[in-house]
Design an enzyme around this catalytic site. Structure first.
Site, PDB file in Angstrom:
ATOM      1  CG  MET A 137      -1.903  -1.190   1.159  1.00 53.65           C
ATOM      2  SD  MET A 137      -3.401  -0.928   2.086  1.00 53.65           S
ATOM      3  CE  MET A 137      -2.749  -0.745   3.731  1.00 53.65           C
ATOM      4  CB  ALA A 143       3.739   4.837   3.244  1.00 54.37           C
ATOM      5  CG  HIS A 176       8.440   0.260   6.011  1.00 57.18           C
ATOM      6  ND1 HIS A 176       8.673  -1.092   6.024  1.00 57.18           N
ATOM      7  CD2 HIS A 176       7.110   0.402   6.249  1.00 57.18           C
ATOM      8  CE1 HIS A 176       7.566  -1.733   6.293  1.00 57.18           C
ATOM      9  NE2 HIS A 176       6.585  -0.855   6.420  1.00 57.18           N
ATOM     10  CG  HIS A 228       6.829  -1.975   2.155  1.00 53.39           C
ATOM     11  ND1 HIS A 228       6.751  -0.798   2.850  1.00 53.39           N
ATOM     12  CD2 HIS A 228       5.601  -2.544   2.247  1.00 53.39           C
ATOM     13  CE1 HIS A 228       5.520  -0.652   3.343  1.00 53.39           C
ATOM     14  NE2 HIS A 228       4.802  -1.705   2.998  1.00 53.39           N
ATOM     15  CB  SER A 276       4.146  -0.348  10.701  1.00 54.59           C
ATOM     16  OG  SER A 276       2.869   0.128  10.317  1.00 54.59           O
TER      17      SER A 276
END
Ligand code: AMP
Length: 275
Positions: free
Chosen positions: A21, A23, A25, A28, A177
């Site tokens: 989704m 954003a 970091h 990911h 997160s």
């Protein structure tokens, strides 16, 4: 996108999908590096899926950073970034599937976020239809999601292999997160307590004769006694059935799963007791 992957498949390429989704970091990027490391032609999807948000406020405040994300993915050598619009994905009513996850989506996230997994399954199944990945990479941070996706693959006869990836944490232990960036600096100091208490509970599980219920109570009380933290649930469940364990001997793979607010921001984390 579909035509592109049909061509790539014809050239004999192995397609790896990392659904996100955005954003992005290091969590990911660890999935991305795993996909690249496996030699796949890597597709990363970025889509903030409205159908998996049961809370409109959560959807409105969900962090978005598409420019930074695409730059990061370019640096990682990702082959394709797929950023569909909501209409692209959902205008086709015939694409709607019916899912039955039995008890898997009745507990934990499914209980506190009604409709969440239905939304996750709708979007992931559409990605699988469009991209037809040989492999798809999912983080163990969203433990229940991973189990439900594995179930969905079997139910829908997808040929995609699901690759689980271990949780990536800050040096403090806090699970990375996208939502961490919504927490104020002061409150963020207390968020690593979540993992510290999960680790203590693991020690307790192995070194004391406390029952699963007593260990759960310890975690819930300790978290609620920490400034800014408020537990929504903590359950020790069997990794496959996701059902709560009454006796320690009941499961060969127990996992402690938590959802906890830090201020207004809802975080999830988990710890495996067997490893
Ligand atoms: P999201 O963008 O939050 O939907 O996450 C996209 C994917 O990245 C999911 O498969 C997540 O489980 C995974 N992910 C998110 N955070 C982490 C983390 N800290 N460690 C490992 N995987 C993660």
């Amino acid at each position: 996108m579909h035509q592109k992957v049909v061509d790539l498949r014809q050239q004999g390429r192995i397609i790896g999908l990392v659904p996100t989704m955005g954003a992005l970091h290091e969590g990911h990027l660890t999935l991305v590096r795993r996909a690249k490391g496996d030699g796949t032609t890597t597709v990363v999807s970025i889509f903030v899926n409205p159908r998996q948000f049961n809370n409109p406020q959560d959807l409105a405040t969900y962090p978005r950073s598409e420019e930074d994300d695409t730059r990061l993915l370019e640096t990682e050598g990702v082959d394709y970034v797929f950023m569909p619009s909501t209409e692209d994905l959902y205008d086709d009513i015939e694409g709607e599937r019916k899912f039955d996850f039995g008890l898997l989506d009745k507990v934990m996230e499914g209980k506190y976020r009604p409709g969440h997994f239905e939304g996750v399954a709708q979007v992931v199944s559409r990605f699988f239809d469009i991209i037809e990945p040989h492999r798809a990479y999912f983080g163990e941070k969203d433990f229940q999601q991973l189990t439900i996706i594995q179930h969905m693959v079997k139910m829908c006869n997808f040929s995609t292999e699901i690759i689980p990836v271990a949780i990536v944490r800050e040096p403090s232990g806090l699970a990375l997160s996208s939502r961490n960036r919504l927490i104020s600096e002061e409150k963020l100091l207390y968020a690593p307590t979540i993992y510290k208490i999960l680790q203590e509970s693991k020690k307790m599980w192995h070194e004391t004769s406390l029952s699963p219920h007593e260990v759960e109570q310890f975690v819930i009380n300790s978290l609620n006694n920490t400034p800014y933290l408020r537990v929504e649930y903590f359950e020790i469940v069997d990794a496959s059935s996701l059902q709560q364990i009454k006796n320690k001997t009941e499961s060969s793979n127990p996992v402690g799963c938590v959802a906890c607010f830090c201020g207004e921001v809802r975080l999830i984390d988990n710890i495996k007791y067997a490893e």
